[in-house]
Design an enzyme around this catalytic site. Sequence first.
Site, short mmCIF file in Angstrom:
data_model
loop_
_atom_site.label_atom_id
_atom_site.label_comp_id
_atom_site.label_asym_id
_atom_site.label_seq_id
_atom_site.Cartn_x
_atom_site.Cartn_y
_atom_site.Cartn_z
CG ASP A 196 44.47 37.48 37.58
OD1 ASP A 196 43.48 38.16 37.94
OD2 ASP A 196 44.69 37.16 36.40
CD GLN A 240 42.31 38.72 30.12
OE1 GLN A 240 42.51 39.69 30.83
NE2 GLN A 240 41.29 37.89 30.33
CE LYS A 248 41.18 41.87 33.59
NZ LYS A 248 41.67 40.55 33.21
#
Length: 281
Positions: free
Chosen positions: A118, A95, A51
């Site tokens: 997300d 994460q 990322k």
Amino acid sequence: MILSGKNLSDRIKAGLAEKVRGYADAYGRRPCLAVILVGEDPGSLIYVRNKERACTEVGIRNITLRFPEDVEQSVLSEEISRLNSDGEVDGILVQLPLPAHIDKNVIISAIRKDKDVDGFHPLNVAALWQKAPCMLPCTPKGIMRLLEEAGVDPKGKRAVVIGRSNIVGLPVSKLLLDANATVTICHTRTADLPSITRQADIIICAAGRAGLLTGDMVPEGAVVIDVGMNRNAEGKLCGDVDFESVSRKAAYVTPVPGGVGPMTIACLMENTVEAFLRHVG
Ligand code: NAD
């Protein structure tokens, strides 16, 4: 034919980079993504590094905040609250997985809806199911883009989704429904999975089981998207699909690596840029 997520994601990132180049002059700052990483999970370390790399390619400012495995939940909540009110941060990503002592739902819900790149916040999930504007979860969004790239219109097609998780199976099923496919969702308690997949025009395999989908389960000409990310006996990354046998039957199949994985990251970059544009204007 191999449906490459790598090529498509490279194109998406290049397109974004071109736009982002002009943003510093136009808006006085660049988009910014903050990533929260807890512990040393090897998979998470790789994903976070990928990322960061994608942010650099696109020109997105990236902040990775690292916390030890035993961090207290309240510390994470406070950090999220600080990032929520930071006017220079457009996207916040936690994460996953988080250690067992941390309530994942509390942490995800603490992220401001408009910074939830997300698409896991309950309000974004609700908006998806209500067909309201929302931040789409990156992997399902990437899967739909791959179908589009293959020229596959799901309208009227029989789509079989293997897996019913909140992050892949359920949201991709909803996106396929919205695209007018007839969707069947399969899972560990599904009886006679092959008899269902053999009727599919589109198969999305998101079970996390190496070798689950074999050529004899796939009808001639189907489109197969392999979401799985597993390690085989030699420790090599592999999907859920037995590529060798399935590629002899399918019209399109995505490889692992180089399929859905890069698309997830490209869609994360896209969500961050979209969040930035809403914030600046
Ligand atoms: P999960 O474990 O939360 O869910 C797996 C689902 O598959 C469950 O609903 C389960 O019922 C179903 N399932 C498992 N074994 C099955 C079987 N033998 N037959 C039928 N159904 C079965 O996993 P997840 O978070 O949805 O992820 C699925 C896979 O996709 C994992 O390998 C994960 O690493 C991968 N993944 C990849 C990306 C990416 O960007 N490429 C993103 C997210 C997840």
